[in-house]
Design a protein around this motif. Sequence first.
Motif, PDB file in Angstrom:
ATOM      1  N   LEU A  42       0.791  -0.887  -0.045  1.00 46.25           N
ATOM      2  CA  LEU A  42      -0.350   0.007   0.015  1.00 46.25           C
ATOM      3  C   LEU A  42       1.063   1.502  -0.060  1.00 46.25           C
ATOM      4  N   TYR A  43       2.026   1.206   0.478  1.00 48.46           N
ATOM      5  CA  TYR A  43       3.288   2.557   0.817  1.00 48.46           C
ATOM      6  C   TYR A  43       3.316   2.838  -1.016  1.00 48.46           C
ATOM      7  N   ASN A  44       3.146   2.589  -1.971  1.00 48.49           N
ATOM      8  CA  ASN A  44       3.696   2.395  -3.062  1.00 48.49           C
ATOM      9  C   ASN A  44       2.362   3.137  -3.391  1.00 48.49           C
ATOM     10  N   TYR A  45       1.122   3.363  -3.223  1.00 50.03           N
ATOM     11  CA  TYR A  45      -0.065   4.346  -3.256  1.00 50.03           C
ATOM     12  C   TYR A  45      -0.297   5.135  -2.205  1.00 50.03           C
ATOM     13  N   ASP A  50      -1.873   9.911   6.935  1.00 50.50           N
ATOM     14  CA  ASP A  50      -3.247  10.379   7.212  1.00 50.50           C
ATOM     15  C   ASP A  50      -3.493  10.914   5.427  1.00 50.50           C
ATOM     16  N   ALA A  51      -2.414  10.497   4.602  1.00 53.34           N
ATOM     17  CA  ALA A  51      -2.881  10.187   3.223  1.00 53.34           C
ATOM     18  C   ALA A  51      -4.034   9.302   3.317  1.00 53.34           C
ATOM     19  N   LEU A  52      -4.069   8.284   3.873  1.00 51.92           N
ATOM     20  CA  LEU A  52      -5.210   6.831   3.799  1.00 51.92           C
ATOM     21  C   LEU A  52      -6.350   7.307   4.267  1.00 51.92           C
ATOM     22  N   GLU A  53      -6.787   8.966   5.216  1.00 52.73           N
ATOM     23  CA  GLU A  53      -7.722   9.270   5.804  1.00 52.73           C
ATOM     24  C   GLU A  53      -8.447  10.531   4.230  1.00 52.73           C
ATOM     25  N   GLU A  54      -7.109  10.987   3.580  1.00 51.59           N
ATOM     26  CA  GLU A  54      -7.691  12.045   3.106  1.00 51.59           C
ATOM     27  C   GLU A  54      -8.311  11.579   1.921  1.00 51.59           C
ATOM     28  N   LEU A  55      -7.906  10.001   1.776  1.00 53.26           N
ATOM     29  CA  LEU A  55      -8.659   9.154   0.534  1.00 53.26           C
ATOM     30  C   LEU A  55      -9.816   8.752   0.879  1.00 53.26           C
ATOM     31  N   VAL A  56     -10.405   8.706   2.289  1.00 50.98           N
ATOM     32  CA  VAL A  56     -11.827   8.667   2.536  1.00 50.98           C
ATOM     33  C   VAL A  56     -12.619   9.588   2.527  1.00 50.98           C
ATOM     34  N   VAL A  57     -12.039  11.057   2.623  1.00 49.88           N
ATOM     35  CA  VAL A  57     -12.493  11.954   2.152  1.00 49.88           C
ATOM     36  C   VAL A  57     -12.748  12.208   0.957  1.00 49.88           C
ATOM     37  N   ASP A  58     -11.598  11.696   0.277  1.00 46.96           N
ATOM     38  CA  ASP A  58     -12.263  12.650  -0.941  1.00 46.96           C
ATOM     39  C   ASP A  58     -13.076  11.249  -1.790  1.00 46.96           C
ATOM     40  N   SER A 104      -7.297  16.298  -1.074  1.00 44.79           N
ATOM     41  CA  SER A 104      -6.871  15.779  -1.390  1.00 44.79           C
ATOM     42  C   SER A 104      -6.004  16.108  -3.188  1.00 44.79           C
ATOM     43  N   SER A 105      -7.401  15.887  -3.706  1.00 42.14           N
ATOM     44  CA  SER A 105      -7.912  15.911  -5.340  1.00 42.14           C
ATOM     45  C   SER A 105      -8.772  17.594  -5.072  1.00 42.14           C
ATOM     46  N   PRO A 106      -8.298  17.988  -6.899  1.00 43.81           N
ATOM     47  CA  PRO A 106      -8.858  19.080  -7.670  1.00 43.81           C
ATOM     48  C   PRO A 106     -10.760  18.230  -7.559  1.00 43.81           C
ATOM     49  N   ALA A 107     -10.899  17.298  -8.116  1.00 45.43           N
ATOM     50  CA  ALA A 107     -12.219  16.171  -8.237  1.00 45.43           C
ATOM     51  C   ALA A 107     -13.042  16.751  -6.689  1.00 45.43           C
ATOM     52  N   SER A 108     -12.388  16.219  -5.438  1.00 40.78           N
ATOM     53  CA  SER A 108     -13.203  16.092  -4.499  1.00 40.78           C
ATOM     54  C   SER A 108     -13.584  17.258  -3.737  1.00 40.78           C
ATOM     55  N   LEU A 109     -13.279  18.735  -4.716  1.00 43.11           N
ATOM     56  CA  LEU A 109     -14.065  19.701  -4.521  1.00 43.11           C
ATOM     57  C   LEU A 109     -15.100  20.574  -4.801  1.00 43.11           C
TER      58      LEU A 109
END
Length: 213
Positions: A42-45, A50-58, A104-109
């Motif tokens: 998973l660390y390849n992604y 913190d990054a994992l939690e941002e993915l959930v928000v996205d 963490s991504s423009p699409a999420s905004l």
Amino acid sequence: MKARFTLAEIQQHALDIVDRDGLSALTMRSLAASLRTGPMTLYNYVDGRDALEELVVDAVSARVEVPEPTGDWTADTRAAATALWRAVRAHPAAIPLVLTRRTSSPASLVPAEALASALARGGLRDDDLMVAFRTVMSFVMGIAQAELAGPITREATRDSAAQRMGALAEDGLPTLAKLAPIGAALAGREFDRGLDMILAGIRLTAAQPHDHT
């Protein structure tokens, strides 16, 4: 080398874990198990928690059904706020992340852009636009949290919570004592009523002449 997983797949599995088992259950190890791989893969992604939690928000943001704009800015504001509220309340365990983590991504905004642009079409600008935007966003997130976070989702628990508040407030806190049973009866309808009040105030602000000095 071709990536084994897409980011969308990782997001979906992470959100599934949070929905099913709660936020505390989301770890690199549990996500790896869900994807049937090793944690180190998973660390390849993602860089870490913190990054994992941002993915959930996205992932939650991606589920907002952003409405098409119309000629009515008030209706557009209501539609955008309602779409965001529905998406957030569909994933109550993720609410703490939505409240505290940046996307963490423009699409999420995109949902936020829909809301801000609707308010801007009403004539709000600069400070007024920012305050109105933050007020609506805060209301959406706050009411979703109040309605759905924790055990308050169960009707019986909601009623007992109202009874406890009423019992605590009956001695010297008359206004809260009166509100306790009303709050229980309003469950599920606070959002529409509250948004009506907020939009009424925004309409008054938008109708005021701008100070060009």
